[in-house]
Each structure stands twice: as C-alpha cells, then as structure tokens.
Write a protein that holds these residues in place. Structure first.
Motif, mmCIF file in Angstrom:
data_model
loop_
_atom_site.group_PDB
_atom_site.id
_atom_site.type_symbol
_atom_site.label_atom_id
_atom_site.label_comp_id
_atom_site.label_asym_id
_atom_site.label_seq_id
_atom_site.Cartn_x
_atom_site.Cartn_y
_atom_site.Cartn_z
ATOM 1 N N THR A 75 0.815 -1.219 0.000
ATOM 2 C CA THR A 75 0.000 0.000 0.000
ATOM 3 C C THR A 75 0.847 1.268 0.000
ATOM 4 N N ARG B 97 -0.773 -4.831 3.422
ATOM 5 C CA ARG B 97 -2.105 -5.038 3.989
ATOM 6 C C ARG B 97 -2.736 -6.283 3.396
ATOM 7 N N HIS C 177 -2.382 -5.256 8.951
ATOM 8 C CA HIS C 177 -1.403 -4.310 8.427
ATOM 9 C C HIS C 177 -0.032 -4.607 9.038
#
Length: 238
Positions: free
Chosen positions: A30, A43, A48
């Motif tokens: 990301t 992610r 995360h």
C-alpha cells in the motif's frame, strides 16, 4: 476509546526481501519509499504490517515479533500455504522464511496457533481467539508432542524439540493412539528439515505412512498427511 489501531513496525535487511514474500501470502503493497529510509507497508484485509530496511541488519539476530488474533486460524493458514505452493512450489517449513502448522499451544491453554518467520527474521504469531481449554487424554506421547511444540514452534528451538520427541518415539507405548504417533513423526520430520537433516525427514515420513489407520483416523489426519507430503516434496529423489 474506540476505533484505535496498532500497527507493528518491523525490521528487515531489505524491503525487496519482505514485500514479495508477503505478496505471495496475499498481501498488497500500500506504500513504499526508498529515501530517506527504505520503508514498505503491506495489507491483507484488516491485517497491516510495516517494515523498515536496515542494510546491515542480520535476520538471525531479529527479536521482531507480533501477535495476530484471528477467528479463522485454519482458513488463513490454508490460504498462506496455497500462496506458498503457487509461488515457491512448496510450503516453506525450514530456514528463513518459513511457516509452522496450526497446533495447540500447551503454554497457552485453549489456544491454537502457527507462526510465520519472515525474511527479516520476524515472528508473526497467529493465534486463534480463546476457546475453552481441552484436556488431551490420548496418552504420554500426546503430552510430549505438546511440550515439543512449545520448544520448536513457540521458542524457535528445533534441536530441543527434536530431543524431547526422540525420547518418546524411541520408547513406544502400546497404549498410545496411532494417530498421535503419526502426528509426532510428521512433526519430527519437520524438525529434521529445520535441522538440515533431509534423509531423516524422509525416513520419518516413511514411518508415519506405514502406521495402520482406520478410515476415521485417516480422515482426521488428512491435513497432517498432506503436510507430510509437503515436507518431502522439495527433496531430491532418494
């Protein structure tokens, strides 16, 4: 307070090592930067993980770790295993990176878990949400197997786990459940690969295959038996 989120920041030698590994497990990148410091964020659904690069870092010296509580422990492990097979041709069970199997944790009553050791040497420990403790009454070998799992999977000490299992496997008890012996042999084979003993792993899998099982036990052990095949799939022909 509500809606807070904690995200672990973990070290690695290079973000070029960790990003492809986690992408094989279904994560997406990301964010990524190279300067002023290497950094990558990954992610997978609500999970995360962030990594920072340290060129002189040695994964063998890593103390990085985090816990991930999940409802679908077996499903997420299966998805990771499928991703490894698709990317690497096998489930990675030895060396760095690697992944353990979901197993009960004797030192965490009521919990099942597995771990990923990523290319940075970080232990990402997946734990199923709390369930009522169950007493394993399948004999001494089952208790020994649990103790070995604590050493091998929780503490990262495969040599000690192997010593614990070897003592019990060398003294067969006629009262032990054959299914437990299969589980113990397959786990011992996994430890053998971690200890760089491929021929021992092959022999232990052969012993596990040779144990007579009824249809019910074989169905219950389907995942264990598939794991046994994964263990030797990448070995050169005997």
């Amino acid at each position: 307070m509500a809606n807070e989120m904690t995200i672990p920041l973990l070290p690695c030698r290079s973000v070029d090592d960790v990003a492809p590994f986690y992408q094989a497990l279904g994560f997406e990148v990301t964010y990524r930067q190279e300067r002023p410091n290497p950094y990558v964020t990954l992610r997978r659904e609500d999970l995360h993980l962030h990594f920072f690069g340290m060129p002189q870092f040695d994964p063998a010296d890593s103390y990085g770790s985090c816990l991930v509580l999940v409802d679908d422990l077996v499903d997420i492990h299966s998805a990771f295993a499928d991703g490894m097979r698709a990317t690497y041709g096998k489930v990675l069970v030895s060396g760095v990176p690697r992944m353990t199997r979901p197993r009960p944790r004797r030192n965490q009553e009521g919990h099942f878990g597995f771990s990923i050791v990523d290319p940075g040497g970080n232990w990402i420990r997946f734990v199923g949400r709390a369930t009522p403790p169950e007493t394993d009454d399948r004999g001494g070998l089952a208790r020994t197997l649990h103790n070995a799992v604590v050493q091998g999977d929780s503490r990262g000490n495969p040599a000690q786990a192997a010593r614990i299992l070897d003592g019990a496997l060398g003294r067969p008890d006629p009262d032990d459940d054959p299914a437990v012996r299969v589980e113990a042999l397959v786990y011992r084979a996994e430890l053998a690969l971690q200890l760089d003993e491929p021929e021992s792993a092959r022999e232990l899998v052969r012993q596990a295959r040779s144990i007579p099982l009824d249809d019910g036990a074989r169905d219950a052990l389907a995942d264990t038996l598939r794991h046994a095949e994964d263990l030797i799939a990448g070995l050169p022909p005997a």
